[in-house]
Design a protein around this motif. Sequence first.
Motif, PDB file in Angstrom:
ATOM      1  N   ALA A 141       0.666  -1.119   0.379  1.00 17.28           N
ATOM      2  CA  ALA A 141      -0.032  -0.079  -0.101  1.00 17.28           C
ATOM      3  C   ALA A 141       1.284   1.360  -0.087  1.00 17.28           C
ATOM      4  CB  ALA A 141      -0.474  -0.116   1.143  1.00 17.28           C
ATOM      5  N   CYS A 142       0.685   2.220  -0.779  1.00 18.60           N
ATOM      6  CA  CYS A 142       1.586   3.426  -1.285  1.00 18.60           C
ATOM      7  C   CYS A 142       0.705   4.264  -0.417  1.00 18.60           C
ATOM      8  CB  CYS A 142       1.307   3.473  -2.317  1.00 18.60           C
ATOM      9  SG  CYS A 142       2.788   3.081  -3.217  1.00 18.60           S
ATOM     10  N   PHE A 143       1.051   4.725   0.860  1.00 22.77           N
ATOM     11  CA  PHE A 143      -0.154   5.643   1.852  1.00 22.77           C
ATOM     12  C   PHE A 143       0.434   7.940   1.803  1.00 22.77           C
ATOM     13  CE2 PHE A 143      -0.335   7.540   5.856  1.00 22.77           C
ATOM     14  CZ  PHE A 143      -2.242   7.438   6.021  1.00 22.77           C
ATOM     15  N   GLY A 144      -0.217   7.726   1.279  1.00 20.53           N
ATOM     16  CA  GLY A 144       0.211   9.143   0.691  1.00 20.53           C
ATOM     17  C   GLY A 144      -0.090  10.643   2.313  1.00 20.53           C
ATOM     18  N   ALA A 145      -1.025   9.653   2.909  1.00 22.32           N
ATOM     19  CA  ALA A 145      -1.129  10.108   4.082  1.00 22.32           C
ATOM     20  C   ALA A 145      -2.147  11.387   4.393  1.00 22.32           C
ATOM     21  CB  ALA A 145       0.298  10.767   4.693  1.00 22.32           C
ATOM     22  N   GLY A 146      -3.200  11.610   2.659  1.00 22.63           N
ATOM     23  CA  GLY A 146      -4.330  12.265   2.765  1.00 22.63           C
ATOM     24  C   GLY A 146      -5.357  11.167   2.715  1.00 22.63           C
ATOM     25  N   VAL A 147      -6.082  12.059   2.400  1.00 27.46           N
ATOM     26  CA  VAL A 147      -8.127  11.427   2.507  1.00 27.46           C
ATOM     27  C   VAL A 147      -8.254  10.138   1.920  1.00 27.46           C
ATOM     28  CG1 VAL A 147     -10.678  11.922   1.988  1.00 27.46           C
ATOM     29  CG2 VAL A 147      -8.807  13.807   3.254  1.00 27.46           C
ATOM     30  N   ASP A 148      -7.635  10.085   0.689  1.00 28.52           N
ATOM     31  CA  ASP A 148      -7.909   8.987  -0.543  1.00 28.52           C
ATOM     32  C   ASP A 148      -7.007   7.588   0.114  1.00 28.52           C
ATOM     33  OD1 ASP A 148      -9.256  10.377  -1.911  1.00 28.52           O
ATOM     34  OD2 ASP A 148      -8.186  10.777  -3.574  1.00 28.52           O
ATOM     35  N   SER A 149      -5.745   8.069   0.594  1.00 29.13           N
ATOM     36  CA  SER A 149      -4.755   7.167   1.279  1.00 29.13           C
ATOM     37  C   SER A 149      -5.500   6.432   2.698  1.00 29.13           C
ATOM     38  CB  SER A 149      -3.547   7.142   0.841  1.00 29.13           C
ATOM     39  OG  SER A 149      -3.117   8.698   1.429  1.00 29.13           O
ATOM     40  N   PRO A 155      -2.431  -5.130   4.301  1.00 37.00           N
ATOM     41  CA  PRO A 155      -1.776  -5.727   2.888  1.00 37.00           C
ATOM     42  C   PRO A 155       0.170  -5.895   3.842  1.00 37.00           C
ATOM     43  CG  PRO A 155      -1.785  -2.931   4.483  1.00 37.00           C
ATOM     44  CD  PRO A 155      -2.900  -4.558   4.497  1.00 37.00           C
ATOM     45  N   ASP A 156       0.573  -5.886   2.683  1.00 31.52           N
ATOM     46  CA  ASP A 156       2.188  -6.533   3.724  1.00 31.52           C
ATOM     47  C   ASP A 156       2.955  -5.986   3.890  1.00 31.52           C
ATOM     48  OD1 ASP A 156       1.880 -10.285   2.584  1.00 31.52           O
ATOM     49  OD2 ASP A 156       0.751  -8.746   0.866  1.00 31.52           O
ATOM     50  N   VAL A 157       2.899  -4.562   3.773  1.00 35.22           N
ATOM     51  CA  VAL A 157       4.292  -3.209   3.867  1.00 35.22           C
ATOM     52  C   VAL A 157       3.364  -1.866   3.003  1.00 35.22           C
ATOM     53  CG1 VAL A 157       4.947  -3.430   1.398  1.00 35.22           C
ATOM     54  CG2 VAL A 157       6.057  -2.229   3.660  1.00 35.22           C
ATOM     55  N   ILE A 158       3.030  -1.577   4.055  1.00 29.48           N
ATOM     56  CA  ILE A 158       3.385   0.015   4.218  1.00 29.48           C
ATOM     57  C   ILE A 158       3.896   1.228   3.821  1.00 29.48           C
ATOM     58  CG2 ILE A 158       0.827   2.363   4.585  1.00 29.48           C
ATOM     59  CD1 ILE A 158      -0.233  -0.641   6.139  1.00 29.48           C
ATOM     60  N   THR A 159       4.140   1.955   2.697  1.00 28.72           N
ATOM     61  CA  THR A 159       4.896   2.578   2.390  1.00 28.72           C
ATOM     62  C   THR A 159       4.665   3.845   2.487  1.00 28.72           C
ATOM     63  OG1 THR A 159       4.807   2.682   0.135  1.00 28.72           O
ATOM     64  CG2 THR A 159       6.771   1.085   1.617  1.00 28.72           C
ATOM     65  N   PHE A 160       5.319   5.268   2.967  1.00 29.25           N
ATOM     66  CA  PHE A 160       5.231   6.653   3.248  1.00 29.25           C
ATOM     67  C   PHE A 160       6.110   7.580   2.225  1.00 29.25           C
ATOM     68  CE2 PHE A 160       6.133  11.002   4.621  1.00 29.25           C
ATOM     69  CZ  PHE A 160       4.636  11.018   4.475  1.00 29.25           C
ATOM     70  N   ALA A 161       6.032   8.125   1.425  1.00 32.71           N
ATOM     71  CA  ALA A 161       7.553   8.674   1.075  1.00 32.71           C
ATOM     72  C   ALA A 161       8.100  10.229   1.592  1.00 32.71           C
ATOM     73  CB  ALA A 161       7.037   8.862  -0.614  1.00 32.71           C
ATOM     74  N   ASP A 162       8.733  10.423   2.519  1.00 32.32           N
ATOM     75  CA  ASP A 162       9.266  11.520   3.275  1.00 32.32           C
ATOM     76  C   ASP A 162       9.997  12.555   2.387  1.00 32.32           C
ATOM     77  OD1 ASP A 162       9.087  13.537   5.139  1.00 32.32           O
ATOM     78  OD2 ASP A 162      10.182  12.094   6.521  1.00 32.32           O
ATOM     79  N   THR A 163       9.523  13.556   1.493  1.00 33.46           N
ATOM     80  CA  THR A 163       9.934  14.615   1.153  1.00 33.46           C
ATOM     81  C   THR A 163      10.919  15.483   2.163  1.00 33.46           C
ATOM     82  OG1 THR A 163       7.888  16.174   1.063  1.00 33.46           O
ATOM     83  CG2 THR A 163       8.900  14.562  -1.123  1.00 33.46           C
ATOM     84  N   SER A 164      10.303  15.657   3.329  1.00 29.13           N
ATOM     85  CA  SER A 164      10.445  16.396   4.719  1.00 29.13           C
ATOM     86  C   SER A 164      10.221  17.742   4.542  1.00 29.13           C
ATOM     87  CB  SER A 164      12.640  16.705   4.474  1.00 29.13           C
ATOM     88  OG  SER A 164      13.111  15.736   4.627  1.00 29.13           O
ATOM     89  N   ALA A 165       9.114  18.028   3.267  1.00 31.13           N
ATOM     90  CA  ALA A 165       8.359  19.101   2.745  1.00 31.13           C
ATOM     91  C   ALA A 165       7.319  19.145   3.686  1.00 31.13           C
ATOM     92  CB  ALA A 165       8.898  19.609   1.379  1.00 31.13           C
ATOM     93  N   GLU A 166       6.230  18.247   3.769  1.00 27.02           N
ATOM     94  CA  GLU A 166       4.986  17.606   5.183  1.00 27.02           C
ATOM     95  C   GLU A 166       4.948  18.707   5.458  1.00 27.02           C
ATOM     96  OE1 GLU A 166       3.302  16.157   2.829  1.00 27.02           O
ATOM     97  OE2 GLU A 166       3.256  15.279   2.048  1.00 27.02           O
ATOM     98  N   LYS A 167       3.452  19.243   5.849  1.00 30.21           N
ATOM     99  CA  LYS A 167       3.490  20.158   6.317  1.00 30.21           C
ATOM    100  C   LYS A 167       2.875  19.818   7.561  1.00 30.21           C
ATOM    101  CE  LYS A 167       0.524  21.999   3.058  1.00 30.21           C
ATOM    102  NZ  LYS A 167       0.429  20.988   2.189  1.00 30.21           N
TER     103      LYS A 167
END
Length: 333
Positions: A22-30, A44-56
């Motif tokens: 599961a690609c978790f964007g940390a928004g409403v949809d995901s 899911p076997d794995v849940i990933t979130f991409a940290d760009t260091s620019a999130e609020k």
Amino acid sequence: MLLTATQRRRLRAALADRLLAACFGAGVDSTAMLIALRLAGLRPDVITFADTSAEKRQTLEHLDRMDDVLARWSWPAITRCRKKTLPGTAYDDLYGNCLANETLPSLAFGLKSCSIKWKQNPQDQAIKGAASGPNAGEPHPIWLEAARRDARIVKLIGYDCGRADLRRSRRLPAADADFDYAYPLQILGWDRADCIRVIAETLGAHMVPIKSACFFCPASKIWELYWLAAHHPDLLERALILERNALTGRHSRFDEVEFGATWEDIIRSADRFPSTTTTVGLGRSFAWNQWARVNHVVDASFRVKRDIENRRRFLAMADQLHKEGNALDARAA
């Protein structure tokens, strides 16, 4: 019922007994996507979130709250994936990358390379592993299990049934060399309003997150800029600095001959840019710096106004310009 028997059958028919990432964007949809999986009896076997260091800050807080939820479900915690740069590189995040190269995020030019470099690739490496480089590491167990079974991993993407997400998903392939792709919310027929309702009814209204995006994202709407000015004036100022750095830097596409004045002169004195197909700022067709000056969001030094009266004005403008379905999230009044 939040999930009908037919919806449950559809989701399970598509995903049961598959290896799920599961690609978790940390928004409403995901967030709604994870809830839908649980309602369908899928894990899911794995849940990933991409940290760009620019999130609020609110997005990072939502990540922590969701980890608590996942722990109660006995699900895997969110794997936070971040691109590491080579030693000696002048930057270690997307903002620094843009600043050092004197450019805007690629989305400002209609491209996607910033997302691929800082979001997609780190998540892929967290699953596949990397033999060398700053992100070197062992493959995730799901990758090893896929090899053992000679099976394909399904990447789950939280695109809903809104027009924009349907358009995005139709442009994407159903599979690539490493992964198959599936869109659970579209299988269920859920739009953004459905996602918000399901989150509120399952986890509570306080768990409906804000839209996950970099604070300098070129896709930001005007109401979001007002919201940023009210809640995170320091981040808006950093975005204005990045924009000025790019549009006056060595890679600027701004043509002084075409516009009859320098970019700096226009943002300081003109109400708008002449009609052009040239990207003139983070807003593509408009510069955030000029917008901020014309709408009295900043002072003469381009510092965001922080007094109570102006903050109330920013919040009122954000609420006035906000429309249902336009990044509808917890920022709505």
